[in-house]
Motif scaffolding. Structure first.
Motif, PDB file in Angstrom:
ATOM      1  N   ASN A 226     -23.287 -34.762 -28.600  1.00  0.00           N
ATOM      2  CA  ASN A 226     -22.247 -33.962 -29.229  1.00  0.00           C
ATOM      3  C   ASN A 226     -22.899 -33.093 -30.299  1.00  0.00           C
ATOM      4  O   ASN A 226     -23.082 -33.514 -31.428  1.00  0.00           O
ATOM      5  CB  ASN A 226     -21.166 -34.854 -29.842  1.00  0.00           C
ATOM      6  CG  ASN A 226     -20.051 -34.050 -30.440  1.00  0.00           C
ATOM      7  OD1 ASN A 226     -19.941 -32.847 -30.218  1.00  0.00           O
ATOM      8  ND2 ASN A 226     -19.204 -34.701 -31.217  1.00  0.00           N
ATOM      9  N   GLY A 227     -23.319 -31.894 -29.922  1.00  0.00           N
ATOM     10  CA  GLY A 227     -23.968 -30.982 -30.849  1.00  0.00           C
ATOM     11  C   GLY A 227     -25.374 -30.608 -30.433  1.00  0.00           C
ATOM     12  O   GLY A 227     -25.990 -29.753 -31.048  1.00  0.00           O
ATOM     13  N   ASP A 228     -25.900 -31.261 -29.406  1.00  0.00           N
ATOM     14  CA  ASP A 228     -27.262 -30.987 -28.924  1.00  0.00           C
ATOM     15  C   ASP A 228     -28.275 -31.110 -30.059  1.00  0.00           C
ATOM     16  O   ASP A 228     -29.141 -30.260 -30.240  1.00  0.00           O
ATOM     17  CB  ASP A 228     -27.363 -29.601 -28.286  1.00  0.00           C
ATOM     18  CG  ASP A 228     -26.411 -29.405 -27.129  1.00  0.00           C
ATOM     19  OD1 ASP A 228     -25.885 -30.401 -26.601  1.00  0.00           O
ATOM     20  OD2 ASP A 228     -26.188 -28.256 -26.738  1.00  0.00           O
ATOM     21  N   ASP A 229     -28.164 -32.189 -30.837  1.00  0.00           N
ATOM     22  CA  ASP A 229     -29.041 -32.403 -31.978  1.00  0.00           C
ATOM     23  C   ASP A 229     -30.150 -33.388 -31.650  1.00  0.00           C
ATOM     24  O   ASP A 229     -29.949 -34.345 -30.908  1.00  0.00           O
ATOM     25  CB  ASP A 229     -28.260 -32.959 -33.167  1.00  0.00           C
ATOM     26  CG  ASP A 229     -27.251 -31.979 -33.732  1.00  0.00           C
ATOM     27  OD1 ASP A 229     -27.444 -30.759 -33.568  1.00  0.00           O
ATOM     28  OD2 ASP A 229     -26.276 -32.438 -34.341  1.00  0.00           O
TER      29      ASP A 229
ATOM     30  N   THR B  10     -32.411 -33.214 -39.020  1.00  0.00           N
ATOM     31  CA  THR B  10     -31.628 -32.942 -37.820  1.00  0.00           C
ATOM     32  C   THR B  10     -31.925 -31.522 -37.373  1.00  0.00           C
ATOM     33  O   THR B  10     -31.729 -30.573 -38.125  1.00  0.00           O
ATOM     34  CB  THR B  10     -30.114 -33.104 -38.098  1.00  0.00           C
ATOM     35  OG1 THR B  10     -29.878 -34.449 -38.521  1.00  0.00           O
ATOM     36  CG2 THR B  10     -29.294 -32.803 -36.862  1.00  0.00           C
TER      37      THR B  10
ATOM     38  N   ASP C 242     -30.928 -28.693 -34.749  1.00  0.00           N
ATOM     39  CA  ASP C 242     -29.770 -28.318 -33.947  1.00  0.00           C
ATOM     40  C   ASP C 242     -30.201 -27.295 -32.895  1.00  0.00           C
ATOM     41  O   ASP C 242     -30.656 -26.216 -33.238  1.00  0.00           O
ATOM     42  CB  ASP C 242     -28.699 -27.742 -34.869  1.00  0.00           C
ATOM     43  CG  ASP C 242     -27.417 -27.380 -34.152  1.00  0.00           C
ATOM     44  OD1 ASP C 242     -26.618 -26.664 -34.748  1.00  0.00           O
ATOM     45  OD2 ASP C 242     -27.225 -27.790 -32.999  1.00  0.00           O
TER      46      ASP C 242
ATOM     47  N   ASP D 168     -29.158 -25.307 -29.097  1.00  0.00           N
ATOM     48  CA  ASP D 168     -28.095 -24.962 -28.160  1.00  0.00           C
ATOM     49  C   ASP D 168     -28.660 -25.151 -26.757  1.00  0.00           C
ATOM     50  O   ASP D 168     -29.441 -24.336 -26.284  1.00  0.00           O
ATOM     51  CB  ASP D 168     -27.635 -23.521 -28.376  1.00  0.00           C
ATOM     52  CG  ASP D 168     -26.441 -23.173 -27.516  1.00  0.00           C
ATOM     53  OD1 ASP D 168     -25.734 -24.100 -27.069  1.00  0.00           O
ATOM     54  OD2 ASP D 168     -26.225 -21.980 -27.278  1.00  0.00           O
TER      55      ASP D 168
ATOM     56  N   GLU E 130     -25.357 -27.635 -21.148  1.00  0.00           N
ATOM     57  CA  GLU E 130     -24.623 -28.895 -21.040  1.00  0.00           C
ATOM     58  C   GLU E 130     -24.813 -29.607 -19.703  1.00  0.00           C
ATOM     59  O   GLU E 130     -24.644 -30.814 -19.618  1.00  0.00           O
ATOM     60  CB  GLU E 130     -23.129 -28.663 -21.297  1.00  0.00           C
ATOM     61  CG  GLU E 130     -22.826 -28.205 -22.708  1.00  0.00           C
ATOM     62  CD  GLU E 130     -23.231 -29.216 -23.773  1.00  0.00           C
ATOM     63  OE1 GLU E 130     -22.923 -30.412 -23.633  1.00  0.00           O
ATOM     64  OE2 GLU E 130     -23.872 -28.802 -24.756  1.00  0.00           O
TER      65      GLU E 130
END
Length: 136
Positions: A54-57, A95, A97, A99, A102
């Motif tokens: 959830n957030g591609d972190d 962290t 982040d 993109d 998905e």
């Protein structure tokens, strides 16, 4: 974009993985898969890396005051790769982040880095769904 948060070191390391350099990933219902690496001669965890669907972190946490940084290397099944580098010191989490696609999958490993050389790396994880953060 990078955000920084103070990490709870002892609880986080103890709760995640049992084993050494080839520790298996721990997956939680919150879409987070984490692995930790262990010092080669001391019985201590040195770093932890997590992928959060959830957030591609990607999170890199330094767990041990050894003068080395914690680095999480990663690559996807569609050709992207990178690293999340924590040079802030013990008890800190960085962290990173990203993109990501998905529908893709990701693998990562956790290393200690000293002098530009990765040491004491975990094995690469199995494939993890970028959408869910769990084994794919």
């Amino acid at each position: 974009m990078r955000s920084i948060a103070r990490a709870a070191t002892a609880v986080g390391a103890a709760a995640l993985i049992v084993g050494g350099l080839s520790a298996a990933p721990a997956s939680a219902a919150d879409g987070r898969t984490c692995v930790s690496n262990q010092h080669p001669t001391l019985d201590v965890w040195t770093g932890r890396g997590c992928f959060v669907g959830n957030g591609d972190d990607i999170e890199a946490t330094d767990l041990y005051a050894d003068g080395q940084r914690t680095v999480v290397d990663w690559y996807t099944d569609y050709g992207r790769e990178g690293e999340c580098d924590n040079a802030l010191g013990t008890g800190w989490t960085v962290t990173c982040d990203y993109d990501m696609t998905e529908t893709g999958r990701i693998k990562f490993r956790v290393c200690a880095r000293s002098g530009g050389i990765n040491r004491d790396c975990t094995d690469w994880t199995g494939w993890i769904s970028i959408r869910t953060g769990e084994a794919a």
